[in-house]
Design a protein around this motif. Structure first.
Motif, PDB file in Angstrom:
ATOM      1  N   ILE A 150       0.858  -1.188   0.000  1.00  0.00           N
ATOM      2  CA  ILE A 150       0.000   0.000   0.000  1.00  0.00           C
ATOM      3  C   ILE A 150       0.895   1.240   0.000  1.00  0.00           C
ATOM      4  O   ILE A 150       1.793   1.365   0.841  1.00  0.00           O
ATOM      5  CB  ILE A 150      -0.935   0.011   1.216  1.00  0.00           C
ATOM      6  N   VAL A 151       0.652   2.160  -0.927  1.00  0.00           N
ATOM      7  CA  VAL A 151       1.443   3.389  -0.991  1.00  0.00           C
ATOM      8  C   VAL A 151       0.588   4.634  -0.775  1.00  0.00           C
ATOM      9  O   VAL A 151       1.128   5.740  -0.690  1.00  0.00           O
ATOM     10  CB  VAL A 151       2.184   3.487  -2.337  1.00  0.00           C
ATOM     11  N   ALA A 152      -0.718   4.475  -0.673  1.00  0.00           N
ATOM     12  CA  ALA A 152      -1.617   5.596  -0.385  1.00  0.00           C
ATOM     13  C   ALA A 152      -2.919   5.047   0.172  1.00  0.00           C
ATOM     14  O   ALA A 152      -3.430   4.035  -0.318  1.00  0.00           O
ATOM     15  CB  ALA A 152      -1.884   6.422  -1.637  1.00  0.00           C
ATOM     16  N   GLY A 153      -3.474   5.705   1.191  1.00  0.00           N
ATOM     17  CA  GLY A 153      -4.718   5.238   1.798  1.00  0.00           C
ATOM     18  C   GLY A 153      -4.523   3.942   2.543  1.00  0.00           C
ATOM     19  O   GLY A 153      -3.509   3.722   3.206  1.00  0.00           O
ATOM     20  N   GLY A 154      -5.554   3.089   2.447  1.00  0.00           N
ATOM     21  CA  GLY A 154      -5.479   1.794   3.112  1.00  0.00           C
ATOM     22  C   GLY A 154      -5.917   1.804   4.548  1.00  0.00           C
ATOM     23  O   GLY A 154      -5.739   0.812   5.268  1.00  0.00           O
ATOM     24  N   ASN A 155      -6.506   2.915   5.002  1.00  0.00           N
ATOM     25  CA  ASN A 155      -6.977   3.019   6.385  1.00  0.00           C
ATOM     26  C   ASN A 155      -8.478   3.264   6.446  1.00  0.00           C
ATOM     27  O   ASN A 155      -8.977   3.976   7.313  1.00  0.00           O
ATOM     28  CB  ASN A 155      -6.228   4.159   7.099  1.00  0.00           C
ATOM     29  N   GLY A 156      -9.174   2.661   5.502  1.00  0.00           N
ATOM     30  CA  GLY A 156     -10.615   2.828   5.459  1.00  0.00           C
ATOM     31  C   GLY A 156     -11.006   4.133   4.787  1.00  0.00           C
ATOM     32  O   GLY A 156     -10.174   4.991   4.493  1.00  0.00           O
ATOM     33  N   GLU A 157     -12.315   4.256   4.522  1.00  0.00           N
ATOM     34  CA  GLU A 157     -12.823   5.461   3.879  1.00  0.00           C
ATOM     35  C   GLU A 157     -12.928   6.586   4.889  1.00  0.00           C
ATOM     36  O   GLU A 157     -13.433   6.399   5.999  1.00  0.00           O
ATOM     37  CB  GLU A 157     -14.188   5.179   3.249  1.00  0.00           C
ATOM     38  N   GLY A 158     -12.456   7.783   4.524  1.00  0.00           N
ATOM     39  CA  GLY A 158     -12.549   8.906   5.444  1.00  0.00           C
ATOM     40  C   GLY A 158     -11.869  10.142   4.909  1.00  0.00           C
ATOM     41  O   GLY A 158     -11.388  10.180   3.772  1.00  0.00           O
ATOM     42  N   VAL A 159     -11.801  11.164   5.776  1.00  0.00           N
ATOM     43  CA  VAL A 159     -11.273  12.469   5.366  1.00  0.00           C
ATOM     44  C   VAL A 159      -9.911  12.756   5.976  1.00  0.00           C
ATOM     45  O   VAL A 159      -9.330  13.814   5.700  1.00  0.00           O
ATOM     46  CB  VAL A 159     -12.249  13.601   5.769  1.00  0.00           C
ATOM     47  N   ARG A 160      -9.373  11.834   6.782  1.00  0.00           N
ATOM     48  CA  ARG A 160      -8.055  12.065   7.375  1.00  0.00           C
ATOM     49  C   ARG A 160      -6.984  12.064   6.281  1.00  0.00           C
ATOM     50  O   ARG A 160      -7.214  11.596   5.168  1.00  0.00           O
ATOM     51  CB  ARG A 160      -7.723  11.002   8.411  1.00  0.00           C
ATOM     52  N   LEU A 161      -5.813  12.551   6.617  1.00  0.00           N
ATOM     53  CA  LEU A 161      -4.722  12.612   5.645  1.00  0.00           C
ATOM     54  C   LEU A 161      -4.180  11.238   5.283  1.00  0.00           C
ATOM     55  O   LEU A 161      -3.438  11.106   4.306  1.00  0.00           O
ATOM     56  CB  LEU A 161      -3.589  13.501   6.174  1.00  0.00           C
ATOM     57  N   ASP A 162      -4.522  10.225   6.064  1.00  0.00           N
ATOM     58  CA  ASP A 162      -4.093   8.863   5.725  1.00  0.00           C
ATOM     59  C   ASP A 162      -5.241   8.051   5.127  1.00  0.00           C
ATOM     60  O   ASP A 162      -5.179   6.832   5.064  1.00  0.00           O
ATOM     61  CB  ASP A 162      -3.512   8.148   6.943  1.00  0.00           C
ATOM     62  N   GLN A 163      -6.304   8.737   4.670  1.00  0.00           N
ATOM     63  CA  GLN A 163      -7.469   8.059   4.119  1.00  0.00           C
ATOM     64  C   GLN A 163      -7.834   8.623   2.746  1.00  0.00           C
ATOM     65  O   GLN A 163      -7.421   9.719   2.369  1.00  0.00           O
ATOM     66  CB  GLN A 163      -8.674   8.205   5.062  1.00  0.00           C
ATOM     67  N   LEU A 164      -8.647   7.859   2.024  1.00  0.00           N
ATOM     68  CA  LEU A 164      -9.197   8.272   0.742  1.00  0.00           C
ATOM     69  C   LEU A 164     -10.682   7.954   0.721  1.00  0.00           C
ATOM     70  O   LEU A 164     -11.161   7.156   1.537  1.00  0.00           O
ATOM     71  CB  LEU A 164      -8.501   7.529  -0.411  1.00  0.00           C
ATOM     72  N   SER A 165     -11.383   8.539  -0.262  1.00  0.00           N
ATOM     73  CA  SER A 165     -12.805   8.253  -0.389  1.00  0.00           C
ATOM     74  C   SER A 165     -13.228   8.443  -1.845  1.00  0.00           C
ATOM     75  O   SER A 165     -13.067   9.529  -2.406  1.00  0.00           O
ATOM     76  CB  SER A 165     -13.639   9.180   0.512  1.00  0.00           C
ATOM     77  N   GLY A 166     -13.735   7.369  -2.445  1.00  0.00           N
ATOM     78  CA  GLY A 166     -14.276   7.474  -3.797  1.00  0.00           C
ATOM     79  C   GLY A 166     -13.369   6.876  -4.836  1.00  0.00           C
ATOM     80  O   GLY A 166     -12.418   6.145  -4.550  1.00  0.00           O
ATOM     81  N   ARG A 167     -13.676   7.205  -6.081  1.00  0.00           N
ATOM     82  CA  ARG A 167     -12.929   6.667  -7.221  1.00  0.00           C
ATOM     83  C   ARG A 167     -11.630   7.443  -7.387  1.00  0.00           C
ATOM     84  O   ARG A 167     -11.634   8.670  -7.472  1.00  0.00           O
ATOM     85  CB  ARG A 167     -13.780   6.756  -8.483  1.00  0.00           C
ATOM     86  N   SER A 168     -10.524   6.721  -7.420  1.00  0.00           N
ATOM     87  CA  SER A 168      -9.203   7.348  -7.420  1.00  0.00           C
ATOM     88  C   SER A 168      -8.490   7.129  -8.744  1.00  0.00           C
ATOM     89  O   SER A 168      -8.324   5.997  -9.186  1.00  0.00           O
ATOM     90  CB  SER A 168      -8.349   6.782  -6.276  1.00  0.00           C
ATOM     91  N   TYR A 169      -8.063   8.231  -9.361  1.00  0.00           N
ATOM     92  CA  TYR A 169      -7.112   8.161 -10.458  1.00  0.00           C
ATOM     93  C   TYR A 169      -5.720   8.429  -9.890  1.00  0.00           C
ATOM     94  O   TYR A 169      -5.559   9.111  -8.880  1.00  0.00           O
ATOM     95  CB  TYR A 169      -7.460   9.164 -11.551  1.00  0.00           C
ATOM     96  N   VAL A 170      -4.705   7.886 -10.556  1.00  0.00           N
ATOM     97  CA  VAL A 170      -3.364   7.831  -9.970  1.00  0.00           C
ATOM     98  C   VAL A 170      -2.341   8.388 -10.957  1.00  0.00           C
ATOM     99  O   VAL A 170      -2.438   8.159 -12.163  1.00  0.00           O
ATOM    100  CB  VAL A 170      -2.977   6.372  -9.614  1.00  0.00           C
ATOM    101  N   PHE A 171      -1.373   9.108 -10.412  1.00  0.00           N
ATOM    102  CA  PHE A 171      -0.190   9.516 -11.170  1.00  0.00           C
ATOM    103  C   PHE A 171       1.023   9.312 -10.281  1.00  0.00           C
ATOM    104  O   PHE A 171       0.967   9.542  -9.072  1.00  0.00           O
ATOM    105  CB  PHE A 171      -0.278  10.986 -11.599  1.00  0.00           C
ATOM    106  N   VAL A 172       2.145   8.862 -10.871  1.00  0.00           N
ATOM    107  CA  VAL A 172       3.381   8.670 -10.108  1.00  0.00           C
ATOM    108  C   VAL A 172       4.506   9.408 -10.817  1.00  0.00           C
ATOM    109  O   VAL A 172       4.632   9.344 -12.041  1.00  0.00           O
ATOM    110  CB  VAL A 172       3.713   7.166  -9.949  1.00  0.00           C
TER     111      VAL A 172
END
Length: 486
Positions: free
Chosen positions: A337-359
């Protein structure tokens, strides 16, 4: 040339005379020296034509004899040098072996003569036992083994390679083009888009799309777009009025020749394959670009929505169900896991919804955090992300985003975002507190300067902007103003 009024100083003779201004260099010339200037310009023009003809000949030679290309010649040189090095080392090894073998043969011949004398004497005297026969057979066997493989010499291969390896790196579509492309902070784009895929209402014809989502643009401006509701990937050549099905398009199921709601696509040039988020089948598939009728599953049981690949060919997959992004080496099944992975939410270690990715080149991961109306950046190894665009609740001010979808980042760290529900593309400079509108932002509509729920976006190598205009079932290209990007 146009005549100037009054008298001015001639740039050549330095005298005040009736002069003529050159439309090119804007210098003033008197009548006597105007002809000299024209003659010099004509000479320079001849040189341009000569250089043009020389280059055309070079281009013709390259077309007729592609084996003469400098890269091919580099490969030939590597091959020649490597073979010579191998031959030299092989000859050195042969000489060492031959020297030892010749000495060993002389020793074996001497021992064989001794054995022959023993056998002759025993035969003449008729004096031998079973044990003598066993010993002589053993001695003979030993001599045979010594002949084929001398006991005092062995072949050893070093772990260090004798020659350098050679590989050809062809950068991947999507992220690689931006890693090489520098878009200036003052760059501008035409506000009227040109339809390069779809645009003939919703449908399943070869000139139509139905709920397009992700896209990728190749070096020759070929567009690959995920045709979500038609369960297929479409390829549109530059200036084509219709596309071609290059993956899926065989109904809504999960067999190897089918797709179910594809959402994103990238090109892996090293394997010459498309890599596709097959969202409805909860898998990532790899599909050869060259007229293949089926693909292969490379990742299973993943709610994949967005995809990216870095320069080391690690794959980054945004998981819609788990609100996380994972990095995987091709062939792995789990990754990290390189982003999120801590459940759905608004914290800085969380994500919510459909995610597009750029590296980016540092393996920092950018994620469009849809339901939190922000774009997040995870540095490599970070446990939480930082907000780099939006994050001020849903809205249409320049500090806000509303359901952001596709996004990409250029070499300067500028973020370009499909601000979907605001029907616009936003640009966020690195460290900025607010963005600016790149294209769209004129309300939801079908006009050339309007967008309707834009989803995916990317650039070609010239800096032209491509946008999946989802609600209008089309892909729009907004040409860059080259004078603004100098």
């Amino acid at each position: 040339m146009s005549q100037a009024s009054g008298r001015t100083i001639c740039i050549t003779c330095g005298k005040e005379k009736a002069t003529f201004k050159c439309g090119g260099c804007s210098q003033e010339f008197c009548f006597n020296h105007l002809g000299d200037h024209k003659q010099e310009l004509s000479k320079q023009f001849d040189e341009v034509e000569l250089n043009r003809d020389l280059f055309r000949q070079t281009l013709t030679d390259q077309t007729d004899k592609p084996q003469k290309h400098p890269l091919i010649q580099q490969i030939d040189t590597w091959e020649h040098d490597s073979i010579n090095k191998i031959r030299q080392k092989a000859e050195e090894a042969r000489q060492v072996v031959l020297t030892h073998i010749n000495g060993s043969i002389r020793q074996i011949e001497s021992r064989l003569n001794q054995l022959t004398d023993q056998l002759r004497q025993s035969r003449e005297e008729n004096d031998f036992f079973e044990t003598d026969l066993q010993r002589w057979n053993y001695d003979l066997t030993q001599l045979k083994e010594e002949l084929t493989k001398p006991s005092n010499i062995n072949l050893r291969q070093d772990a260090t390679p004798l020659i350098t390896r050679i590989s050809i790196d062809v950068t991947s579509c999507k992220s690689a083009s931006l890693n090489e492309l520098k878009i200036g902070v003052s760059a501008r784009w035409a506000q009227n888009g040109i339809t390069v895929a779809g645009g003939y209402d919703r449908g399943n014809g070869l000139n139509q799309l139905s709920n397009p989502w992700g896209l990728c643009v190749d070096d020759d401006q070929t567009v690959y777009v995920t045709d979500y509701s038609n369960y297929r990937i479409m390829e549109w050549k530059c200036n084509s009025t219709s596309g071609e099905v290059v993956a899926g398009g065989n109904g809504l199921e999960n067999s190897t020749d089918q797709l179910n709601g594809p959402t994103d696509v990238i090109v892996d040039r090293e394997s010459d394959c498309l890599i596709i988020c097959d969202f409805g089948n909860r898998r990532v598939v790899r599909w050869p670009r060259r007229k293949s009728t089926f693909g292969e599953t490379i990742i299973q049981n993943v709610g994949c929505w967005g995809l990216a690949m870095d320069n080391d060919r690690y794959l980054y997959v945004g998981d819609y169900n788990k609100h996380e992004v994972r990095r995987l080496k091709l062939g792995e099944t789990s990754g990290i896991i390189v982003a999120g992975g801590n459940g759905e939410g608004v914290r800085l270690d969380q994500l919510s919804g459909r995610s597009y990715v750029f590296v980016d080149e540092d393996q920092s991961v950018y994620v469009s955090d849809e339901n939190n109306h922000r774009v997040m950046k995870w540095m490599k190894g970070a446990r939480e992300g930082i907000v780099v665009a939006g994050g001020n609740s849903s809205g249409n001010s320049l500090t806000q985003l509303s359901s952001p979808k596709g996004m990409t980042v250029d070499q300067l760290g500028t973020i370009y975002i499909a601000d979907s529900s605001n029907h616009r593309i936003m640009r966020w400079l690195q460290g900025a507190r607010q963005g600016s509108i790149v294209v769209g932002g004129n309300g939801k509509g079908i006009e050339a300067n309007q967008l309707c729920y834009p989803i995916g976006l990317t650039f070609d190598r010239q800096g032209n902007l491509y946008v999946v205009d989802n609600g209008n079932y089309r892909v729009q290209r907004f040409n860059i103003d080259s004078s603004s990007n100098s």
